[in-house]
Design a protein around this motif. Structure first.
Motif, mmCIF file in Angstrom:
data_model
loop_
_atom_site.group_PDB
_atom_site.id
_atom_site.type_symbol
_atom_site.label_atom_id
_atom_site.label_comp_id
_atom_site.label_asym_id
_atom_site.label_seq_id
_atom_site.Cartn_x
_atom_site.Cartn_y
_atom_site.Cartn_z
ATOM 1 N N LEU A 1 13.803 -6.787 44.830
ATOM 2 C CA LEU A 1 12.935 -7.300 45.897
ATOM 3 C C LEU A 1 11.543 -7.636 45.379
ATOM 4 N N ALA A 2 10.994 -6.792 44.511
ATOM 5 C CA ALA A 2 9.668 -7.059 43.954
ATOM 6 C C ALA A 2 9.664 -8.343 43.131
ATOM 7 N N SER A 3 10.774 -8.653 42.484
ATOM 8 C CA SER A 3 10.868 -9.866 41.661
ATOM 9 C C SER A 3 10.969 -11.129 42.502
ATOM 10 N N LEU A 4 11.391 -10.979 43.764
ATOM 11 C CA LEU A 4 11.513 -12.120 44.672
ATOM 12 C C LEU A 4 10.358 -12.202 45.654
ATOM 13 N N ALA A 5 9.400 -11.289 45.530
ATOM 14 C CA ALA A 5 8.305 -11.201 46.495
ATOM 15 C C ALA A 5 7.273 -12.305 46.270
ATOM 16 N N SER A 6 6.371 -12.409 47.234
ATOM 17 C CA SER A 6 5.319 -13.419 47.159
ATOM 18 C C SER A 6 4.042 -12.870 46.536
ATOM 19 N N SER B 1 30.487 -1.693 48.323
ATOM 20 C CA SER B 1 29.392 -2.092 49.211
ATOM 21 C C SER B 1 28.361 -2.936 48.473
ATOM 22 N N GLN B 2 28.366 -2.903 47.146
ATOM 23 C CA GLN B 2 27.403 -3.677 46.366
ATOM 24 C C GLN B 2 27.569 -5.178 46.568
ATOM 25 N N PHE B 3 28.776 -5.625 46.937
ATOM 26 C CA PHE B 3 28.975 -7.048 47.191
ATOM 27 C C PHE B 3 28.088 -7.505 48.346
ATOM 28 N N ILE B 4 28.011 -6.697 49.395
ATOM 29 C CA ILE B 4 27.189 -7.038 50.558
ATOM 30 C C ILE B 4 25.710 -6.918 50.214
ATOM 31 N N SER B 5 25.337 -5.813 49.566
ATOM 32 C CA SER B 5 23.930 -5.621 49.207
ATOM 33 C C SER B 5 23.405 -6.753 48.337
ATOM 34 N N SER B 6 24.229 -7.263 47.453
ATOM 35 C CA SER B 6 23.821 -8.357 46.570
ATOM 36 C C SER B 6 23.320 -9.552 47.371
ATOM 37 N N LEU B 7 24.092 -9.961 48.376
ATOM 38 C CA LEU B 7 23.726 -11.133 49.168
ATOM 39 C C LEU B 7 22.521 -10.862 50.054
ATOM 40 N N LEU B 8 22.451 -9.656 50.603
ATOM 41 C CA LEU B 8 21.333 -9.322 51.482
ATOM 42 C C LEU B 8 20.011 -9.297 50.724
ATOM 43 N N LEU B 9 19.996 -8.720 49.514
ATOM 44 C CA LEU B 9 18.749 -8.575 48.766
ATOM 45 C C LEU B 9 18.110 -9.922 48.441
ATOM 46 N N ALA B 10 18.926 -10.922 48.143
ATOM 47 C CA ALA B 10 18.391 -12.240 47.799
ATOM 48 C C ALA B 10 18.324 -13.169 49.004
ATOM 49 N N ASP C 1 11.273 -2.657 54.496
ATOM 50 C CA ASP C 1 10.028 -2.206 53.871
ATOM 51 C C ASP C 1 9.245 -3.383 53.301
ATOM 52 N N ALA C 2 9.977 -4.416 52.845
ATOM 53 C CA ALA C 2 9.343 -5.592 52.246
ATOM 54 C C ALA C 2 9.078 -6.690 53.276
ATOM 55 N N GLY C 3 9.248 -6.378 54.549
ATOM 56 C CA GLY C 3 8.907 -7.338 55.596
ATOM 57 C C GLY C 3 10.008 -8.292 55.984
ATOM 58 N N ALA C 4 11.210 -8.142 55.415
ATOM 59 C CA ALA C 4 12.314 -9.027 55.780
ATOM 60 C C ALA C 4 12.848 -8.671 57.163
ATOM 61 N N ILE C 5 13.352 -9.670 57.860
ATOM 62 C CA ILE C 5 13.945 -9.478 59.188
ATOM 63 C C ILE C 5 15.457 -9.372 59.025
ATOM 64 N N PRO D 1 15.603 -16.196 56.812
ATOM 65 C CA PRO D 1 14.815 -16.748 55.696
ATOM 66 C C PRO D 1 13.333 -16.444 55.901
ATOM 67 N N SER D 2 12.694 -15.917 54.870
ATOM 68 C CA SER D 2 11.276 -15.567 54.982
ATOM 69 C C SER D 2 10.743 -15.216 53.607
ATOM 70 N N GLU D 3 9.417 -15.081 53.530
ATOM 71 C CA GLU D 3 8.813 -14.527 52.328
ATOM 72 C C GLU D 3 9.122 -13.032 52.261
ATOM 73 N N ILE D 4 9.093 -12.495 51.044
ATOM 74 C CA ILE D 4 9.234 -11.056 50.834
ATOM 75 C C ILE D 4 7.873 -10.521 50.432
ATOM 76 N N ASN D 5 7.421 -9.502 51.125
ATOM 77 C CA ASN D 5 6.114 -8.920 50.828
ATOM 78 C C ASN D 5 6.172 -8.031 49.587
#
Length: 459
Positions: free
Chosen positions: A46-51, A190-199, A231-235, A248-252
């Motif tokens: 998440l930090a690597s994809l943040a703004s 469960s990592q398959f789902i987490s992968s898509l959600l994180l990005a 925690d990173a502001g994603a909805i 779709p949004s910015e990641i804090n």
């Protein structure tokens, strides 16, 4: 010392196997454990994809997290070691992560044997500008990847593979991803789902993931992903069963302290039950999404006295264990620890709901059955778990407990060694995957038994 990657798979072993120490008496130890691998790697993504810049306080530095950090650095992310605030000696360092304007491709990524790296990073690589090739250890190529690869193709990624359903894969990133809605079978991980959600927040249309199949294993890990995103502001909308939506949004940027790894704590608190005495783990959270928190309930059911307060977790035992009948579907990573305890219990145990761990670092059900049986245990592999019947354990046939390059198998061997003199664990250094210096922490805990004995009044 044991080599980092022992290739010896023969039953007779080598002189480099680790002699698992037995407990000389009851324990009285405080064990300071590093941060959670699952949380550290989610925060890194998440930090690597943040703004903006992020700071991870007390992150775990193990093989899995260092592989994740190295992979993200190769994509253009800056990750700096920074002295922890108030630590003038710089003995403790945080990570400060500065994301790039655009992730860069043209790189090869080593996933090692880390499920979080091999499953999370394809979804990130799809956002890079250029080709990204992912591969890993030989055992990693046997771990399933097809559901996440197929889902990413549906969402707009161009990915080539060799048709095996696993690594290696090549992601042809274009700097953006359309995203959208996808249905997948995540019953293997469960990592398959987490992968898509994180990005997903960085995809043009976000992402909606529908699961269609047997129940998803280790669902607390998906909740962990959802909470880190928030925690990173994603909805994130997870109100509908088996469906997750990330807008779709910015990641804090993040500024977070990483909780101790509760699954890694499992063998240490289990030792109090096996050897007797008390083991304390400071910083055990009052509330957590970590599946390892189930150890409190497990140890209580098997005969320990368990207390959680603001100081952390305290576990006390007498050395007497009773069997357990438990479904570990949501905390399957604890299976080797629970199986080791069950093998030492006075009554029969059943471990259920963990058929999916046949596809982990090794086939853990087959490995546990084989190694415990070799010590004289009575173990039956069932359709979805294990049945363990009380039997005396001895270091038979050279007393070698094989780890199969699996960190949780290795720590299971350490637990058994508390009661089984002469037991030797193959490739104990595989524990560095998620817990650096496991043997130092283990030996330090056991040294408390000697201190207790020395301090006992003579009669």
């Amino acid at each position: 010392m044991v080599p980092q990657d022992s290739r010896d798979e023969t039953p007779d072993g080598t002189s480099d196997d680790w002699a698992a120490p037995t407990a000389d008496g009851p324990l009285d130890a405080t064990v300071l454990l590093p941060g959670s691998k699952s949380l550290t790697n989610r925060y890194l993504v998440l930090a690597s994809l943040a703004s903006e810049r992020s700071r991870l306080r007390a992150p775990l530095r193990s093989r899995d997290t260092l592989l994740m950090a190295a992979a993200l650095r190769s994509l253009g992310v800056r990750i700096d070691d920074v002295a922890a605030e108030g630590d003038s000696a710089a003995s403790v360092t945080d990570w400060v992560i500065t994301p790039p304007q655009t992730l860069t491709g043209g790189v090869d990524i080593d996933c090692g044997l880390a499920g979080t790296v091999m499953r999370f990073l394809p979804a990130v690589a799809a956002l890079a500008d250029g080709r990204v090739r992912l591969d890993g250890d030989p055992q990693a190529r046997r771990r399933p990847m097809a559901p996440v690869v197929d889902a990413l193709r549906t969402l707009g990624a161009e990915i080539t593979d060799d048709g095996s359903g696993g690594l290696p894969i090549v992601v042809a990133g274009t700097g953006r991803m359309p995203g959208g809605s996808v249905t997948m079978d995540a019953s293997a991980s469960s990592q398959f789902i987490s992968s898509l959600l994180l990005a997903g927040a960085r995809y043009d249309n976000g992402v909606t993931v529908h699961h269609d199949g047997k129940p998803v294993p280790s669902e607390p890990h998906i909740l962990m992903t959802v909470e880190t995103l928030r925690d990173a502001g994603a909805i994130v909308d997870d109100s509908e069963p088996n469906t997750w939506r990330v807008e779709p949004s910015e990641i804090n940027g993040l500024d977070v302290s990483v909780e101790p790894d509760l699954s890694n704590a499992g063998p240490f608190v289990a030792a109090a039950l096996v050897a007797g005495g008390t083991v304390r783990v400071p910083g055990w959270p009052q509330y957590t999404t970590q599946a390892g928190d189930l150890m409190r309930e497990i140890l209580d059911a098997m005969g320990a006295d368990v207390r959680l307060d603001r100081a952390g977790l305290t576990v006390s035992g007498t050395g007497e264990l009773v069997g357990i009948d438990i479904d570990l579907h949501d905390a399957a990573e604890l299976t080797p620890t629970v199986a080791a305890l069950a093998a030492l219990a006075s009554t029969t145990s059943w471990i259920r709901g963990v058929a999916h761990i046949r596809g982990h670092e090794t086939d853990r059900l087959a490995a546990l059955t084989r190694e415990l049986t070799a010590l004289g245990g009575v173990v039956q592999e069932t359709e979805d778990g294990l049945r363990l019947t009380p039997a005396p354990l001895r270091a038979l046939g050279g007393g070698r407990f094989r780890s199969y390059h699996d960190h949780r198998m290795a720590t299971a061997g350490a637990i058994l060694g508390l009661r089984v003199p002469g037991l030797r664990v193959e490739n104990i250094d595989t524990t560095a995957k998620t817990l650096p210096d496991f043997t130092g922490l283990w030996n330090g805990m056991l040294a408390s038994a000697s201190r207790v004995a020395d301090d006992a009044p003579s009669r």
